[in-house]
Design a protein around this motif. Sequence first.
Motif, PDB file in Angstrom:
ATOM      1  N   ASN A  98     -20.351 -44.656 -21.293  1.00 24.90           N
ATOM      2  CA  ASN A  98     -19.017 -45.007 -21.793  1.00 24.90           C
ATOM      3  C   ASN A  98     -18.008 -44.078 -21.144  1.00 24.90           C
ATOM      4  OD1 ASN A  98     -19.848 -47.008 -23.909  1.00 24.90           O
ATOM      5  ND2 ASN A  98     -20.889 -45.189 -24.719  1.00 24.90           N
ATOM      6  N   GLN A  99     -16.837 -44.585 -20.870  1.00 27.66           N
ATOM      7  CA  GLN A  99     -15.881 -43.793 -20.097  1.00 27.66           C
ATOM      8  C   GLN A  99     -15.603 -42.458 -20.768  1.00 27.66           C
ATOM      9  OE1 GLN A  99     -12.147 -45.688 -19.162  1.00 27.66           O
ATOM     10  NE2 GLN A  99     -11.632 -44.149 -17.616  1.00 27.66           N
ATOM     11  N   ASN A 100     -15.802 -41.409 -19.971  1.00 27.98           N
ATOM     12  CA  ASN A 100     -15.563 -40.017 -20.377  1.00 27.98           C
ATOM     13  C   ASN A 100     -16.480 -39.555 -21.501  1.00 27.98           C
ATOM     14  OD1 ASN A 100     -14.085 -37.983 -19.175  1.00 27.98           O
ATOM     15  ND2 ASN A 100     -12.557 -37.931 -20.792  1.00 27.98           N
ATOM     16  N   GLN A 101     -17.572 -40.281 -21.727  1.00 26.25           N
ATOM     17  CA  GLN A 101     -18.623 -39.839 -22.644  1.00 26.25           C
ATOM     18  C   GLN A 101     -19.901 -39.708 -21.804  1.00 26.25           C
ATOM     19  OE1 GLN A 101     -18.867 -42.621 -25.896  1.00 26.25           O
ATOM     20  NE2 GLN A 101     -16.962 -41.902 -26.835  1.00 26.25           N
ATOM     21  N   PHE A 102     -20.317 -38.461 -21.596  1.00 31.26           N
ATOM     22  CA  PHE A 102     -21.386 -38.198 -20.639  1.00 31.26           C
ATOM     23  C   PHE A 102     -22.712 -37.975 -21.361  1.00 31.26           C
ATOM     24  CE2 PHE A 102     -17.478 -37.408 -18.461  1.00 31.26           C
ATOM     25  CZ  PHE A 102     -17.718 -37.875 -17.182  1.00 31.26           C
ATOM     26  N   SER A 103     -23.769 -38.439 -20.733  1.00 31.09           N
ATOM     27  CA  SER A 103     -25.109 -38.374 -21.316  1.00 31.09           C
ATOM     28  C   SER A 103     -26.069 -37.836 -20.254  1.00 31.09           C
ATOM     29  CB  SER A 103     -25.545 -39.774 -21.770  1.00 31.09           C
ATOM     30  OG  SER A 103     -26.876 -39.759 -22.230  1.00 31.09           O
ATOM     31  N   LEU A 149     -13.296 -40.239  -9.461  1.00 29.96           N
ATOM     32  CA  LEU A 149     -13.158 -38.812  -9.169  1.00 29.96           C
ATOM     33  C   LEU A 149     -13.456 -37.964 -10.406  1.00 29.96           C
ATOM     34  CD1 LEU A 149      -9.984 -38.832  -6.886  1.00 29.96           C
ATOM     35  CD2 LEU A 149     -12.387 -38.595  -6.205  1.00 29.96           C
ATOM     36  N   ASN A 150     -13.090 -38.461 -11.581  1.00 29.98           N
ATOM     37  CA  ASN A 150     -13.417 -37.738 -12.809  1.00 29.98           C
ATOM     38  C   ASN A 150     -14.927 -37.668 -12.992  1.00 29.98           C
ATOM     39  OD1 ASN A 150     -12.651 -36.601 -15.562  1.00 29.98           O
ATOM     40  ND2 ASN A 150     -13.843 -38.389 -16.177  1.00 29.98           N
ATOM     41  N   HIS A 151     -15.623 -38.772 -12.686  1.00 31.20           N
ATOM     42  CA  HIS A 151     -17.086 -38.779 -12.809  1.00 31.20           C
ATOM     43  C   HIS A 151     -17.715 -37.780 -11.840  1.00 31.20           C
ATOM     44  CE1 HIS A 151     -21.093 -40.465 -13.606  1.00 31.20           C
ATOM     45  NE2 HIS A 151     -21.303 -40.257 -12.307  1.00 31.20           N
ATOM     46  N   VAL A 152     -17.295 -37.817 -10.597  1.00 31.99           N
ATOM     47  CA  VAL A 152     -17.820 -36.884  -9.604  1.00 31.99           C
ATOM     48  C   VAL A 152     -17.613 -35.450 -10.073  1.00 31.99           C
ATOM     49  CG1 VAL A 152     -17.485 -35.988  -7.264  1.00 31.99           C
ATOM     50  CG2 VAL A 152     -17.536 -38.463  -7.658  1.00 31.99           C
ATOM     51  N   THR A 153     -16.414 -35.144 -10.520  1.00 33.42           N
ATOM     52  CA  THR A 153     -16.082 -33.777 -10.933  1.00 33.42           C
ATOM     53  C   THR A 153     -16.895 -33.340 -12.136  1.00 33.42           C
ATOM     54  OG1 THR A 153     -13.844 -33.953 -10.042  1.00 33.42           O
ATOM     55  CG2 THR A 153     -14.218 -32.286 -11.750  1.00 33.42           C
ATOM     56  N   LYS A 154     -16.965 -34.182 -13.156  1.00 34.69           N
ATOM     57  CA  LYS A 154     -17.635 -33.783 -14.390  1.00 34.69           C
ATOM     58  C   LYS A 154     -19.144 -33.606 -14.177  1.00 34.69           C
ATOM     59  CE  LYS A 154     -14.097 -33.690 -17.222  1.00 34.69           C
ATOM     60  NZ  LYS A 154     -13.796 -34.836 -18.103  1.00 34.69           N
ATOM     61  N   VAL A 155     -19.771 -34.530 -13.485  1.00 34.70           N
ATOM     62  CA  VAL A 155     -21.222 -34.454 -13.322  1.00 34.70           C
ATOM     63  C   VAL A 155     -21.596 -33.311 -12.376  1.00 34.70           C
ATOM     64  CG1 VAL A 155     -23.290 -35.686 -12.558  1.00 34.70           C
ATOM     65  CG2 VAL A 155     -21.522 -36.893 -13.847  1.00 34.70           C
ATOM     66  N   ALA A 156     -20.882 -33.187 -11.271  1.00 36.18           N
ATOM     67  CA  ALA A 156     -21.188 -32.100 -10.329  1.00 36.18           C
ATOM     68  C   ALA A 156     -20.910 -30.738 -10.955  1.00 36.18           C
ATOM     69  CB  ALA A 156     -20.387 -32.272  -9.044  1.00 36.18           C
ATOM     70  N   THR A 157     -19.896 -30.636 -11.777  1.00 40.62           N
ATOM     71  CA  THR A 157     -19.609 -29.377 -12.473  1.00 40.62           C
ATOM     72  C   THR A 157     -20.709 -29.052 -13.474  1.00 40.62           C
ATOM     73  OG1 THR A 157     -17.219 -29.651 -12.216  1.00 40.62           O
ATOM     74  CG2 THR A 157     -17.971 -28.165 -13.962  1.00 40.62           C
ATOM     75  N   TYR A 158     -21.160 -30.061 -14.211  1.00 41.80           N
ATOM     76  CA  TYR A 158     -22.207 -29.843 -15.214  1.00 41.80           C
ATOM     77  C   TYR A 158     -23.472 -29.283 -14.569  1.00 41.80           C
ATOM     78  CZ  TYR A 158     -25.667 -30.888 -18.840  1.00 41.80           C
ATOM     79  OH  TYR A 158     -26.678 -30.784 -19.759  1.00 41.80           O
ATOM     80  N   TYR A 159     -23.827 -29.788 -13.391  1.00 41.48           N
ATOM     81  CA  TYR A 159     -25.062 -29.358 -12.740  1.00 41.48           C
ATOM     82  C   TYR A 159     -24.843 -28.293 -11.668  1.00 41.48           C
ATOM     83  CZ  TYR A 159     -27.787 -32.936 -15.103  1.00 41.48           C
ATOM     84  OH  TYR A 159     -28.437 -33.675 -16.062  1.00 41.48           O
ATOM     85  N   ALA A 160     -23.652 -27.753 -11.578  1.00 44.49           N
ATOM     86  CA  ALA A 160     -23.355 -26.757 -10.538  1.00 44.49           C
ATOM     87  C   ALA A 160     -24.353 -25.610 -10.605  1.00 44.49           C
ATOM     88  CB  ALA A 160     -21.935 -26.231 -10.685  1.00 44.49           C
ATOM     89  N   GLY A 161     -24.885 -25.233  -9.453  1.00 47.11           N
ATOM     90  CA  GLY A 161     -25.855 -24.154  -9.374  1.00 47.11           C
ATOM     91  C   GLY A 161     -27.292 -24.596  -9.562  1.00 47.11           C
TER      92      GLY A 161
END
Length: 499
Positions: A98-103, A149-161
């Motif tokens: 769902n938009q802006n709800q990440f799982s 772009l929001n999806h790319v940013t949020k998911v890549a940030t969550y898994y950064a490192g």
Amino acid sequence: MEHSTRAVIRPALARRSRTTALLLVTGLVASVLSLAAAGPAGAAGATLGAAAAEKGRYFGTAVAAGRLGDSTYSGLLQREFDMVTAENEMKIDATEPNQNQFSYGNADRIVNLARSQGKRVRGHTLAWHSQQPGWMQNMSGSALRSAMLNHVTKVATYYAGKIYAWDVVNEAFQDGSSGARRDSNLQRTGNDWIEAAFRAARTADPNAKLCYNDYNTDDWSHAKTQAVYRMVQDFKSRGVPIDCVGFQSHFNAQSPVPSNYQTTLQNFANLGVDVQITELDIEGSGSAQASNYERVVNACLAVTRCAGITVWGIRDTDSWRSYGTPLLFDGSGNKKAAYTSVLNALNAGSNPQPGVIDPSAWYVLVNRNSGKALDVYGLATNDGGRITQWTRNSGANQQWQFLDSGSGYYRVKSRHSGKVLDVPNSSTADGAAIQQWTDHSGVNQQFRAVESGGYVRLVNRNSNKAVEIQGSSTADGANVVQYGDTGGNNQQWQLVRVG
């Protein structure tokens, strides 16, 4: 990999005369386990991951969270592979239903398991026209561009490192002879959408490799291959952050391994990017299938910047095209002829030569004796931080740049801390620790790289001693010290370019 919880290793006993005592007291169990798993230095790798690592490459597989409870499946995963790609669990519909709800639940299961076993992870995929959730399929224009772009940013940030490489954009070019972009909802937001996705991913996770991934790009003569090549060439010329190109390499009788496959890999590598075989499967059986797998492995080994190979599944029955029995293990988990051909090809290949050291590149330094990487212990950033060896994860604290000091000497700088390798107090003693320190270009911070049969020995300018793993240890956290240059395996380092 986070190192802050590592146990502190007691100072080792005096070397040489007390090596036996050291191994018996502190390293016997680790040494026995390591030798059982990998054999002696320079010996043939007993598993796909071990054999590939001997050649400075990885061998990975796609993993489904729903199969991790299958003991045969999970056992093969743990034993054979050192890179993991989530088959579906990190795609857009799975991570943002769902938009802006990440799982992230199932993706986390895969990532956490891989990291707990010392494996690295390829992230697949951040932006793709397919497997979009319904809410994204119904969007267009600037709203879709912003959501992507929001999806790319949020998911890549969550898994950064935690991610070795991201397939930032997947399958953006159409098949056929036109060389055109695929007419997708993402393409209709503007031709710069791919560039925008890569820039967003770099901002979100500066240390992950950023890849473009596609299929039917294996044949150098094809229009689609040429179109992707021109895009990568353009990105490199303009400073768009792209580090690698992924080749899915799904082969069968109608689409066989092309005769110019190695040429394709090499031409992309010549643009200054890594190439990765990301979703390999080859339909067939017996010697014909085995021969085709061997050709692919040999092509990768022949291209210095071919970082590794991922097969798309473990057993034939796990494959998205199981009808073609395209993988290395049968449905019961038995090794097929294709498995043997891959393992033999990896073991027969030569170690990559270090060649001319590129001062603009980043390298992981892998010890010939232990197979472990030179590592800043505990992610330290302070002067005097310990340098040890650790299971290779290609984190920033295992990446090193060779700064040219002239006359064939280099300062070796950590990507994580910005500090350089240093012999404390300009010591000339055997067993003096190697530490990190602020770069002041002192002779105790300068090392010459001595070629050693595809490896290098790092010899300090001040002491004329070589950088080695103390006591020939194979344990995580073992100290890195200087010692008289004997040319031993524990003084030899493989330079694996990672950026």
